[in-house]
Enzyme design. Structure first.
Site, PDB file in Angstrom:
ATOM      1  N   HIS A 292      -0.573  16.732 -13.855  1.00 23.19           N
ATOM      2  CA  HIS A 292      -0.621  15.647 -14.686  1.00 23.19           C
ATOM      3  C   HIS A 292      -0.017  14.301 -13.756  1.00 23.19           C
ATOM      4  O   HIS A 292       0.662  13.851 -13.455  1.00 23.19           O
ATOM      5  CB  HIS A 292      -0.260  15.203 -15.547  1.00 23.19           C
ATOM      6  CG  HIS A 292       0.493  16.473 -16.824  1.00 23.19           C
ATOM      7  ND1 HIS A 292       1.276  17.344 -17.650  1.00 23.19           N
ATOM      8  CD2 HIS A 292      -0.903  17.456 -16.827  1.00 23.19           C
ATOM      9  CE1 HIS A 292       0.469  18.050 -18.220  1.00 23.19           C
ATOM     10  NE2 HIS A 292      -0.735  18.113 -17.792  1.00 23.19           N
ATOM     11  N   GLN A 293      -1.393  13.932 -13.593  1.00 23.61           N
ATOM     12  CA  GLN A 293      -1.546  12.579 -12.600  1.00 23.61           C
ATOM     13  C   GLN A 293      -2.014  11.758 -13.085  1.00 23.61           C
ATOM     14  O   GLN A 293      -3.111  11.475 -13.794  1.00 23.61           O
ATOM     15  CB  GLN A 293      -1.835  12.719 -11.308  1.00 23.61           C
ATOM     16  CG  GLN A 293      -1.668  13.786 -10.095  1.00 23.61           C
ATOM     17  CD  GLN A 293      -3.070  14.305 -11.038  1.00 23.61           C
ATOM     18  OE1 GLN A 293      -4.008  15.190 -10.984  1.00 23.61           O
ATOM     19  NE2 GLN A 293      -1.837  16.229 -10.255  1.00 23.61           N
TER      20      GLN A 293
END
Length: 748
Positions: free
Chosen positions: A678-679
Site C-alpha cells: 500500500h503506497q
C-alpha cells in the site's frame, strides 16, 4: 489469440534466458556461487524429521540440492544488473571481489579464513561450508559494519527466492514436492473466456510501426505522423496514465460523460487464461520490477502492480470502506470537505456495488481458519473482511492474477465499462513526460497532454497525446517522478509517502494431531477473509493500533523473507511451509517517506509506529499460540522463536516480552525487512498550495488541466486496505471533472 501468445511469452521469458552479458567477472562469479552454495548447501538427508513418517526421495533430493547449481547464481547476477540500486550493486561487487582474494577474505572474514598449511589464509570459496556459514552468520548480525549486513540480506533474499521460484520446461520446481507445494497450473476455468477489453485495447508489444498506426485509427483516434520529430500525434479529450484503482475508475466515469479517453499502461494485458499461478513468472510479469522495489536503506520492500488493472489485478481482494475516524480527520483537520460530504459516501456505495463486494465466505482457507480460531479462543473479535469476489471464491493465487476471473479488479469492471463507451487502452507504453505550456488561465502552467514511448523496441516513434485534460494515475511511486521530470517544482511532490508498513509472524501446525482440524495448506483459500483489530482503547470510533490479517506468501517469497540461521535450518523450515500459518501486522503509519525518483524511495517510521507494531506482533503471536501452534516465531534475522508444547504461561509471556519492533541495540543487529503493498500520499490533496501537490478537485496547484487520480492524493495513511478509498476518491474527482469538461472549462 494474443492472450495465448502472452502466456507463452511469460513462460518462455523465465525458462530460457541468455546469460552472455554477465555483470560479474569470473572471480566475482566464483565468490557468488560459493555464497549461494552456503545459503542453500548440499546436505546428507536426516534419518528422521518431525511429522514425517519416512524420508522419501523428494526430501532426499531436496537436502542434496544446492543453490550453486545453474541457473540460480546466474539469476541472482541478472537481477542485480537489471534491478539493483547502483550503490548496492557496487557494494556487492566490491565484497565479492574482496573475498575472491586471500587478503580481502582476511579483511571481511577474520580468523575463520586461517588454515594450518601454507599460505595459511584461504579465500572464501575454498573454505569448508561450515566456516562459510559462520562467516555469513557473522555478517547478518554485524554490529559495526552495516554494509556487510546489507550484502548478506541482498544475496540471501535473491538466492533463496530463485531456489523456489525457477521452473523447468514442465512448469515444475523439484523442491516443491518436498515442501508439499502444488500450485494449480491446470487450464483456467475461464479458458474460453473472451478478452473483455479486446475491442478497445492496443497492445504495442504485438504491433509494428505500420500496424500501430492502423490500430490507433481503427479505434476512432485522430492520428497524424510527424516524420520530422519522429512521432505520432494523437488527439483525444482525456489521457490517463495508469489503469489501476484510480485510472480505471476515472476512465469509466469520463468515457460515460461522452469524452474520448485514452489510457496509457506500462504493463501488458492478461486475462484469466493467461495466468499461470507460477510465482516467479507471475511476479516478473505483473509487478513493478518483479516485486523487488527496496527503499534506499533496504529496510522496506514494496510491491506495486504493473499490468492492466494495476494493483487491483494482483491485490489480496480486501475491500474495506474508509474508516469514519479517518474521514473525520481528513475533512476537519486537513480541511478537505470532500471526505465529509454525501458525495463521498455515495461514491463508496457506487464503488462497492460495481465491484460486487461481499462479506460472506462459504469456506475459509487454512491461515484464516487459524486467525479466527485463535481469536475465538482468546475471546477476541475476528472481523469478516469484505472482498471484491464471490462468497464461494477460494482462489489462493489471486495475487498472481485470478485464474477464475472471479476477482473484480478494474480490468474486468471499470475498464470494461470504459471500453464499451469508446475508451482506448494502449499497453506496453510508458509515459515519459507531461507536455506543459506557460501561462494557463488559473495556474502558472497548462498541461496539454503527455509524451510516451512503446516498450517494444521495434517502435521507434514516440506517441504524443494531445488532450484537454491529463490525469496521472500511475500510483504513489510513479506519479511523483512523472510530475518532477516534467518540470513541476512543488516541494510537496514526492513527500508524505505512507506505506502501511507490515511485519509477519508465523506458527507451525502439524498435519497430524490436534491442529489437523485446520483444513488445507497455507497457500490455499481466499487470501484475506478474516482480520483482527488491535484496539488502543475502548473509545467509540477509535482507530486500532494495528490490523492483523493473513498474507499471500508463495514459497519463494517465504524463503526470501525467512530468517537464515544455517543451510540445514532453512531447509527444515521450508519443509514445514504448507502447514505454517503466517499473520501480518499492519500499522497506520505516522512516519513517512519520500519518492525522489523511480529508483530512490526513502522511508522512516516513528517511535509510535514501532510501538504499535510491537503491540500487534505480540497480539498476533498470542493468536497463533491460542489456535494451537506447536511453535511460533518472528521474522527477526536471528530466528526468534519458541516451542509452545510444554511451556507454561510465564515462559510464553517472557518470550512475548522479548518481541519488539522498537529501536535499540538488538534491533541494530537482528532486524527484519518490512513489507508493504500500500503506497499513499506522495502527491497529497490539500486546502492550500504550500501543504500539498493538488487541490481538493485533484488538480495540480501548478498546472491547470493536470489531475492526479490515484492513492498519492490521499492526505495520510488510511489504516485499512486502501482499494475502496482510492476508487471512491477517484470517483469523486472524475465526476467533478466530467462536469467541468461539459461546461467547456478545458477546451483546446
Amino acid at each position: 489469440m494474443k492472450g495465448k501468445q502472452s502466456h507463452a511469452r511469460l513462460r518462455k521469458s523465465w525458462e530460457k534466458k541468455n546469460y552472455d552479458r554477465q555483470l560479474l567477472s569470473s572471480s566475482e562469479m566464483e565468490s557468488l556461487i560459493s555464497i549461494c552454495e552456503t545459503f542453500f548447501p548440499p546436505l546428507d538427508p536426516p534419518s528422521k524429521l518431525d511429522h514425517h513418517d519416512q524420508i522419501n526421495n523428494s526430501i532426499k533430493y531436496f537436502f542434496q540440492s544446492s543453490a550453486s547449481q545453474k541457473p540460480i547464481p546466474n539469476e541472482v547476477a541478472e537481477v542485480m544488473k537489471d534491478r539493483g540500486l547502483v550503490e548496492a550493486v557496487i557494494l556487492v561487487r566490491v565484497v565479492l571481489w574482496l573475498i575472491s582474494t586471500r587478503l580481502g577474505t582476511l579483511l571481511l572474514c577474520g580468523f575463520l579464513c586461517f588454515g594450518k598449511e601454507w599460505p595459511y589464509i584461504t579465500k572464501f570459496s575454498h573454505l569448508p561450508i561450515e566456516r562459510r556459514e559462520r562467516i555469513l552468520k557473522n555478517w547478518s548480525s554485524h554490529r559495526f559494519f552495516s554494509p556487510l549486513r546489507l550484502v548478506f540480506y541482498f544475496l540471501k533474499s535473491l538466492c533463496l527466492y530463485f531456489c523456489f521460484s525457477l521452473v523447468d520446461d514442465h512448469a515444475h520446481n523439484p523442491a516443491w514436492e518436498a515442501i508439499d507445494y502444488k500450485p494449480d497450473t491446470t487450464n483456467s476455468k475461464a479458458i474460453n473466456q473472451e478478452r473483455p477489453l479486446e475491442n478497445g485495447i492496443i497492445e504495442t508489444f504485438y504491433e509494428t510501426p505500420t500496424t500501430l498506426l492502423q490500430s490507433l485509427t481503427s479505434k476512432g483516434l485522430s492520428v497524424t505522423e510527424d516524420h520530422i520529430d519522429n512521432l505520432y500525434r494523437i488527439k483525444c479529450d482525456v489521457v490517463i496514465v495508469g489503469s489501476g484503482c484510480g485510472g480505471g475508475v476515472a476512465a469509466a466515469i469520463l468515457a460515460g460523460a461522452g469524452q474520448k479517453v485514452v489510457v496509457l499502461e506500462k504493463g501488458n494485458y492478461y486475462t484469466a487464461p493467461d495466468y499461470s499461478s507460477l510465482e516467479g513468472p507471475s511476479m516478473d510479469e505483473l509487478l513493478e520490477k518483479g516485486g523487488m522495489i527496496p527503499t534506499t536503506d533496504g529496510a522496506v520492500m514494496l510491491l506495486a502492480g504493473s499490468t492492466v488493472g494495476g494493483g487491483t489485478a494482483v491485490n489480496w481482494s480486501a475491500a474495506l470502506n474508509t474508516p469514519d475516524p479517518v474521514l473525520k480527520e481528513w475533512s476537519e483537520e486537513h480541511g478537505l470537505s470532500l471526505f465529509g460530504s454525501p458525495q463521498y459516501k455515495f461514491a463508496m456505495q457506487s464503488v462497492t456495488q460495481r465491484l460486487g463486494v461481499t462479506t460472506e465466505c462459504v469456506k475459509e482457507g487454512f491461515q484464516n481458519q487459524v486467525l479466527r480460531k485463535g481469536c475465538e479462543n482468546l475471546g477476541l473479535e475476528a472481523d469478516r473482511v469484505p472482498r471484491n469476489s464471490s462468497e464461494s471464491h477460494y482462489c489462493g493465487s489471486c495475487y498472481y492474477g485470478c485464474r477464475s476471473a472471479d476477482k473484480q479488479g478494474t480490468d474486468v469492471t471499470w475498464l470494461v465499462d470504459a471500453v464499451n463507451l469508446g475508451a482506448v487502452i494502449i499497453t506496453g507504453c510508458k509515459a515519459e513526460k507531461l507536455r506543459l505550456v506557460k501561462h494557463g488561465r488559473r495556474r502558472e502552467n497548462r498541461c496539454i497532454g503527455v509524451v510516451a514511448r512503446s516498450l517494444n523496441n521495434e517502435i521507434k516513434r514516440e506517441l504524443q497525446i494531445e488532450a484537454k485534460v491529463t490525469i496521472s494515475a500511475c500510483g504513489s511511486l510513479r506519479t511523483p517522478p512523472l510530475l518532477m521530470s516534467s518540470g513541476l517544482r512543488n516541494k510537496k511532490i514526492g513527500k508524505n509517502l505512507h506505506l502501511h508498513p507490515s511485519l509477519m509472524v508465523w506458527g507451525y501446525f502439524p498435519p497430524q494431531g490436534p491442529t489437523s482440524e485446520f483444513e488445507g495448506k497455507s497457500y490455499e483459500g481466499g487470501l484475506i477473509t478474516s482480520a483482527h483489530r488491535v484496539i488502543l482503547d475502548q473509545r467509540p470510533n477509535s482507530m486500532p493500533r494495528a490490523l492483523i490479517e493473513t498474507p499471500a506468501l508463495g514459497p519463494a517469497a517465504c524463503a526470501a523473507l525467512s530468517p537464515w540461521e544455517s543451510g540445514n535450518d532453512i531447509k527444515k523450515r521450508m519443509l514445514r511451509y504448507s502447514r505454517t500459518a503466517h499473520l501480518f501486522v499492519m500499522v497506520r503509519d505516522k512516519g513517512s517517506g519520500e519518492v525522489k525518483s523511480e529508483r530512490r524511495i526513502s522511508y522512516e517510521l516513528t517511535q509510535e509506529d514501532r510501538e504499535n507494531m510491537t503491540a500487534g506482533l505480540r497480539r498476533a503471536l498470542k493468536i497463533l499460540i491460542a489456535a494451537g501452534a506447536v511453535e511460533v516465531g518472528t521474522y527477526r534475522s536471528d530466528g526468534q522463536r519458541i516451542e509452545c508444547i510444554g511451556k507454561n504461561e510465564e515462559e510464553i509471556e517472557e518470550f512475548l516480552g522479548s518481541v519488539s519492533a522498537t529501536k535499540g541495540p538488538m534491533a541494530a543487529c537482528f532486524w527484519a525487512v518490512y513489507c508493504t503493498a500500500h503506497q499513499m500520499g506522495s502527491c497529497r490533496m490539500s486546502k492550500r498550495e504550500n501543504e500539498g501537490a493538488v487541490d481538493e478537485n485533484g488538480e495540480s496547484w501548478e498546472a491547470e488541466g493536470l489531475f492526479v487520480c490515484d492513492g498519492s492524493v490521499l492526505p495520510s495513511a488510511v489504516g485499512v486496505n486502501p482499494m475502496i478509498t482510492i476508487q471512491s476518491t477517484a470517483y469523486c474527482i472524475a465526476k467533478k471533472l466530467a462536469e467541468s469538461l461539459k461546461k467547456g472549462e478545458f477546451n483546446f
